[in-house]
Design a protein around this motif. Structure first.
Motif, PDB file in Angstrom:
ATOM      1  N   ARG A 257      59.241  -6.735  29.878  1.00 10.11           N
ATOM      2  CA  ARG A 257      59.280  -7.439  28.609  1.00 10.11           C
ATOM      3  C   ARG A 257      60.727  -7.663  28.172  1.00 10.11           C
ATOM      4  O   ARG A 257      61.111  -8.759  27.771  1.00 10.11           O
ATOM      5  N   GLU A 258      61.537  -6.611  28.255  1.00 11.92           N
ATOM      6  CA  GLU A 258      62.921  -6.688  27.784  1.00 11.92           C
ATOM      7  C   GLU A 258      63.801  -7.567  28.668  1.00 11.92           C
ATOM      8  O   GLU A 258      64.743  -8.207  28.190  1.00 11.92           O
ATOM      9  N   VAL A 259      63.516  -7.593  29.972  1.00 12.23           N
ATOM     10  CA  VAL A 259      64.414  -8.274  30.903  1.00 12.23           C
ATOM     11  C   VAL A 259      64.357  -9.796  30.755  1.00 12.23           C
ATOM     12  O   VAL A 259      65.236 -10.504  31.283  1.00 12.23           O
ATOM     13  N   ARG A 260      63.380 -10.300  30.031  1.00  8.22           N
ATOM     14  CA  ARG A 260      63.310 -11.752  29.832  1.00  8.22           C
ATOM     15  C   ARG A 260      64.569 -12.290  29.163  1.00  8.22           C
ATOM     16  O   ARG A 260      64.918 -13.464  29.337  1.00  8.22           O
ATOM     17  N   GLY A 261      65.248 -11.450  28.406  1.00  2.00           N
ATOM     18  CA  GLY A 261      66.463 -11.891  27.732  1.00  2.00           C
ATOM     19  C   GLY A 261      67.728 -11.628  28.510  1.00  2.00           C
ATOM     20  O   GLY A 261      68.824 -11.928  28.025  1.00  2.00           O
ATOM     21  N   ALA A 262      67.609 -11.072  29.710  1.00  3.20           N
ATOM     22  CA  ALA A 262      68.798 -10.744  30.501  1.00  3.20           C
ATOM     23  C   ALA A 262      69.341 -11.990  31.202  1.00  3.20           C
ATOM     24  O   ALA A 262      68.589 -12.901  31.560  1.00  3.20           O
ATOM     25  N   GLY A 263      70.643 -12.003  31.405  1.00  7.15           N
ATOM     26  CA  GLY A 263      71.272 -13.098  32.141  1.00  7.15           C
ATOM     27  C   GLY A 263      71.932 -12.594  33.404  1.00  7.15           C
ATOM     28  O   GLY A 263      71.968 -11.385  33.671  1.00  7.15           O
ATOM     29  N   LEU A 264      72.453 -13.501  34.183  1.00  9.95           N
ATOM     30  CA  LEU A 264      73.210 -13.113  35.363  1.00  9.95           C
ATOM     31  C   LEU A 264      74.543 -12.483  34.942  1.00  9.95           C
ATOM     32  O   LEU A 264      75.058 -12.743  33.859  1.00  9.95           O
ATOM     33  N   ALA A 265      75.081 -11.639  35.806  1.00 12.45           N
ATOM     34  CA  ALA A 265      76.391 -11.035  35.555  1.00 12.45           C
ATOM     35  C   ALA A 265      77.460 -12.127  35.484  1.00 12.45           C
ATOM     36  O   ALA A 265      77.310 -13.216  36.050  1.00 12.45           O
TER      37      ALA A 265
END
Length: 247
Positions: free
Chosen positions: A105-113
């Motif tokens: 759920r949380e990783v949907r907002g993650a971007g690439l490094a």
């Protein structure tokens, strides 16, 4: 382009630079990228999910600094460092299920490094080969790579297909066996965990570890491989290692 030779112990610049960018694809490393914490900047999703898992057992939340100090693979050993004992089977199942529910759920907002997209593209344009070997579930990994528009940069992608929580060594061995014509001595694993270095050593490859993910610098240095603060440094260091391997 100015290239920096990295100090093998400290991961800091030795002050020696090279402007030779003409060696071509044949003089470059084959790079095996890690995903979580390396190409994908997901550490905050990991912390949120970890604390949710701890909460299921009434444990206190952990800070990012503490997480990076203690994290290790296999994951149950990480929990042992925090709990003073290994979780029993029921506890492990609860924590693992809770972690994954919150993480995805949380990783949907993650971007690439930072710089990852550009580095992958430049590598391909220059004729360098790269692949991806990750402990993320294979069936979830492939759609994510498509979402970020980077799947086409890799000659092969392998995510985990077995039980969660283990190390990467055997998976890395299978990954390299499937890569036709790739010499382990000219292969460099770029990851954010000591386990990435162990997996590289298991197959006779090199490793470069990146500080933007799951481990503290002190923890990464214990692996005895170069430690860097950016993915651009990691790629330059990988090519230096391949060049040394070529004699």
């Amino acid at each position: 382009m100015t290239r920096t030779v990295m100090d093998m112990d400290s991961g800091k610049s030795s002050g020696n630079t090279s402007t030779d960018d003409s060696r071509g694809a044949a003089g470059r490393a084959h790079i095996v990228w890690d995903w979580n914490g390396t190409l994908l900047h997901d550490i905050h999703a990991v912390i949120e999910a970890t604390n949710a898992a701890f909460g299921e057992l009434g444990m206190e939340p952990i800070t990012l600094e503490r997480y990076r100090e203690l994290y290790c693979v296999p994951v149950p050993r990480f929990y042992e460092r925090l709990m003073g004992r290994l979780p029993d089977e029921q506890e492990w199942q609860v924590m693992d299920a809770t972690f994954h529910k919150h993480y995805w759920r949380e990783v949907r907002g993650a971007g690439l490094a930072d710089g990852a997209q550009e580095l992958l593209a430049a590598r391909g344009r220059g004729g360098g080969t790269q692949s991806l070997c990750s402990l993320a579930p294979h069936e979830r990994l492939l759609p994510l790579l498509d979402t970020y528009g980077i799947a086409h940069h890799f000659v092969r992608v392998d995510g985990a297909t077995g039980p969660a929580g283990g190390g990467k060594a055997e998976q890395m061995a299978g990954h390299l066996r499937a890569l036709d014509g790739v010499d382990p001595a000219r292969t460099v694993v770029i990851g954010d965990a000591v386990d990435d270095a162990l997996a590289a050593a298991h197959v006779g490859a090199h490793a470069v570890l990146y500080t933007g993910g799951s481990h503290s610098r002190a923890s990464l240095r214990s692996a005895g491989v170069p430690v860097v603060d950016t993915l651009a440094e990691a790629v330059d260091t990988a090519d230096d290692l391949a060049l040394r391997a070529a004699g």
